[in-house]
Motif scaffolding. Structure first.
Motif, short mmCIF file in Angstrom:
data_model
loop_
_atom_site.label_atom_id
_atom_site.label_comp_id
_atom_site.label_asym_id
_atom_site.label_seq_id
_atom_site.Cartn_x
_atom_site.Cartn_y
_atom_site.Cartn_z
N THR A 5 0.84 -1.21 0.00
CA THR A 5 0.00 0.00 0.00
C THR A 5 0.87 1.25 0.00
O THR A 5 2.00 1.25 0.50
CB THR A 5 -0.94 0.04 1.22
OG1 THR A 5 -0.16 0.00 2.42
CG2 THR A 5 -1.93 -1.11 1.22
N ARG A 6 0.31 2.31 -0.56
CA ARG A 6 0.93 3.64 -0.50
C ARG A 6 -0.19 4.62 -0.29
O ARG A 6 -1.20 4.58 -0.99
CB ARG A 6 1.70 3.93 -1.80
CG ARG A 6 2.59 5.16 -1.66
CD ARG A 6 3.49 5.40 -2.88
NE ARG A 6 4.46 4.32 -3.04
CZ ARG A 6 4.62 3.63 -4.17
NH1 ARG A 6 3.90 3.88 -5.23
NH2 ARG A 6 5.53 2.69 -4.25
N ASP A 7 -0.04 5.51 0.69
CA ASP A 7 -1.08 6.48 1.04
C ASP A 7 -2.42 5.81 1.28
O ASP A 7 -3.48 6.31 0.88
CB ASP A 7 -1.21 7.55 -0.07
CG ASP A 7 0.08 8.31 -0.28
OD1 ASP A 7 0.79 8.56 0.73
OD2 ASP A 7 0.40 8.64 -1.44
N GLY A 8 -2.37 4.63 1.91
CA GLY A 8 -3.61 3.92 2.27
C GLY A 8 -4.27 3.16 1.14
O GLY A 8 -5.31 2.53 1.34
N ARG A 9 -3.70 3.19 -0.05
CA ARG A 9 -4.29 2.48 -1.20
C ARG A 9 -3.41 1.32 -1.62
O ARG A 9 -2.18 1.44 -1.65
CB ARG A 9 -4.44 3.43 -2.39
CG ARG A 9 -5.45 4.50 -2.17
CD ARG A 9 -5.77 5.20 -3.51
NE ARG A 9 -6.38 6.48 -3.21
CZ ARG A 9 -5.77 7.63 -3.35
NH1 ARG A 9 -4.55 7.70 -3.82
NH2 ARG A 9 -6.39 8.75 -3.05
N GLU A 10 -4.05 0.22 -2.00
CA GLU A 10 -3.30 -0.93 -2.51
C GLU A 10 -2.64 -0.55 -3.83
O GLU A 10 -3.26 0.08 -4.68
CB GLU A 10 -4.24 -2.12 -2.70
CG GLU A 10 -3.49 -3.40 -2.96
CD GLU A 10 -4.37 -4.64 -2.90
OE1 GLU A 10 -3.88 -5.69 -3.35
OE2 GLU A 10 -5.52 -4.55 -2.42
N THR A 48 6.60 2.66 0.21
CA THR A 48 5.53 1.66 0.13
C THR A 48 5.49 0.89 1.43
O THR A 48 6.52 0.46 1.95
CB THR A 48 5.78 0.69 -1.04
OG1 THR A 48 5.90 1.43 -2.25
CG2 THR A 48 4.66 -0.32 -1.16
N GLN A 49 4.29 0.70 1.97
CA GLN A 49 4.10 -0.14 3.15
C GLN A 49 3.80 -1.54 2.64
O GLN A 49 2.96 -1.73 1.76
CB GLN A 49 2.92 0.37 3.98
CG GLN A 49 2.55 -0.53 5.12
CD GLN A 49 2.80 0.09 6.46
OE1 GLN A 49 3.29 1.20 6.57
NE2 GLN A 49 2.45 -0.62 7.49
N THR A 50 4.51 -2.53 3.19
CA THR A 50 4.28 -3.91 2.78
C THR A 50 3.84 -4.72 3.97
O THR A 50 4.27 -4.47 5.11
CB THR A 50 5.55 -4.54 2.17
OG1 THR A 50 6.59 -4.54 3.14
CG2 THR A 50 6.00 -3.78 0.93
N GLN A 51 2.97 -5.68 3.70
CA GLN A 51 2.52 -6.60 4.74
C GLN A 51 2.57 -8.00 4.15
O GLN A 51 1.85 -8.31 3.19
CB GLN A 51 1.10 -6.25 5.20
CG GLN A 51 0.65 -7.06 6.39
CD GLN A 51 -0.70 -6.59 6.86
OE1 GLN A 51 -1.69 -6.75 6.17
NE2 GLN A 51 -0.74 -6.00 8.05
N ASP A 52 3.45 -8.83 4.69
CA ASP A 52 3.66 -10.19 4.19
C ASP A 52 3.24 -11.18 5.28
O ASP A 52 3.72 -11.10 6.41
CB ASP A 52 5.13 -10.40 3.82
CG ASP A 52 5.58 -9.41 2.75
OD1 ASP A 52 4.95 -9.39 1.68
OD2 ASP A 52 6.54 -8.66 3.01
N THR A 53 2.36 -12.10 4.91
CA THR A 53 1.86 -13.09 5.85
C THR A 53 2.49 -14.44 5.54
O THR A 53 2.40 -14.93 4.41
CB THR A 53 0.32 -13.19 5.75
OG1 THR A 53 -0.24 -11.90 6.02
CG2 THR A 53 -0.23 -14.20 6.76
#
Length: 177
Positions: free
Chosen positions: A61-66, A153-158
Motif C-alpha cells: 500500500t501507498r497512502d492507504g491504497r493498494e 511503500t508499506q508492505t505486509q507479508d503473511t
C-alpha cells in the motif's frame, strides 16, 4: 562481508527451491527437507543450516491504497551458524531496500516483535529476541511482517507457520555442533 555473501547464497538457494516448477524444489542440492510451508537447507563448508518460507499473502500500500509494485524474493529465515555461535537467528528479506532507519514489525498471535533493517535484510536485535520470536512462531499459526520500503511503500507479508516447528527442530539438530 562473510555474512552478506552467505545471506546472498541463502537467498539464491531458497529462490532456486521455490522456482516455477516443483522439479526445481527436488533438484536443489542443499535442500534436505520440506515441512508443509517451510524448507530446510544445509551447507557443509562451513556448516550452516536454515529454514525458509515464502509468504502466503502479500499486501502493498501507498497512502492507504493498494498498489502494484515489483519486489524481489520475499523470504523469512531462521538460521544456524555453529562456527559463529549464532544458533536460531531470525531474518527477513522483503525483496526491496528498506527505508533508512526503519524497522520491520513481526506479529505472531498476540505478540509483536521488531527487526532492525539494513539494505534489503532485517534481523532481530539479540539472540534473546531471536528465541522469543522462534518460541512465538512454534506456537502461532501465522507471522505477519509489516515494513516500509525506501520508496515509501508499506508492505505486509503473511507467512504460514504450518510445518515451522518440525523444520526448525530439524535444522537445529543438523547444526547443533
Amino acid at each position: 562481508m562473510f555474512m552478506k555473501n552467505t545471506i546472498v547464497g541463502m537467498v539464491a538457494a531458497a529462490a532456486f527451491a521455490w522456482g516455477s516448477a516443483a522439479v526445481a524444489q527436488e533438484e536443489s542440492s542443499n535442500r534436505v527437507a520440506a515441512e508443509t510451508d517451510w524448507s530446510v537447507f544445509v551447507e557443509d563448508d562451513p556448516t550452516q543450516c536454515w529454514v525458509v518460507s515464502t509468504p502466503s499473502e502479500t499486501l502493498n500500500t501507498r497512502d492507504g491504497r493498494e498498489v502494484s509494485v515489483r519486489r524481489g524474493e520475499i523470504l523469512m529465515f531462521v538460521s544456524f551458524w555453529p562456527g559463529q555461535d549464532r544458533l536460531g537467528e531470525v531474518s527477513f528479506t522483503g525483496g526491496y531496500p528498506f527505508a533508512d532507519g526503519s524497522t520491520v514489525s513481526v506479529e505472531i498471535g498476540d505478540s509483536t516483535f521488531e527487526l532492525f533493517t539494513e539494505g534489503e535484510m532485517a534481523w532481530a536485535a539479540s539472540p534473546q529476541d531471536d528465541q522469543r520470536i522462534i518460541t512465538a512462531m512454534k506456537r502461532g499459526a501465522e507471522a505477519v511482517l509489516t515494513a516500509r520500503s525506501s520508496r515509501g511503500t508499506q508492505t505486509q507479508d503473511t507467512f504460514s507457520l504450518m510445518g515451522f516447528t518440525a523444520a526448525v527442530e530439524d535444522a537445529e539438530a543438523r547444526c547443533s555442533g
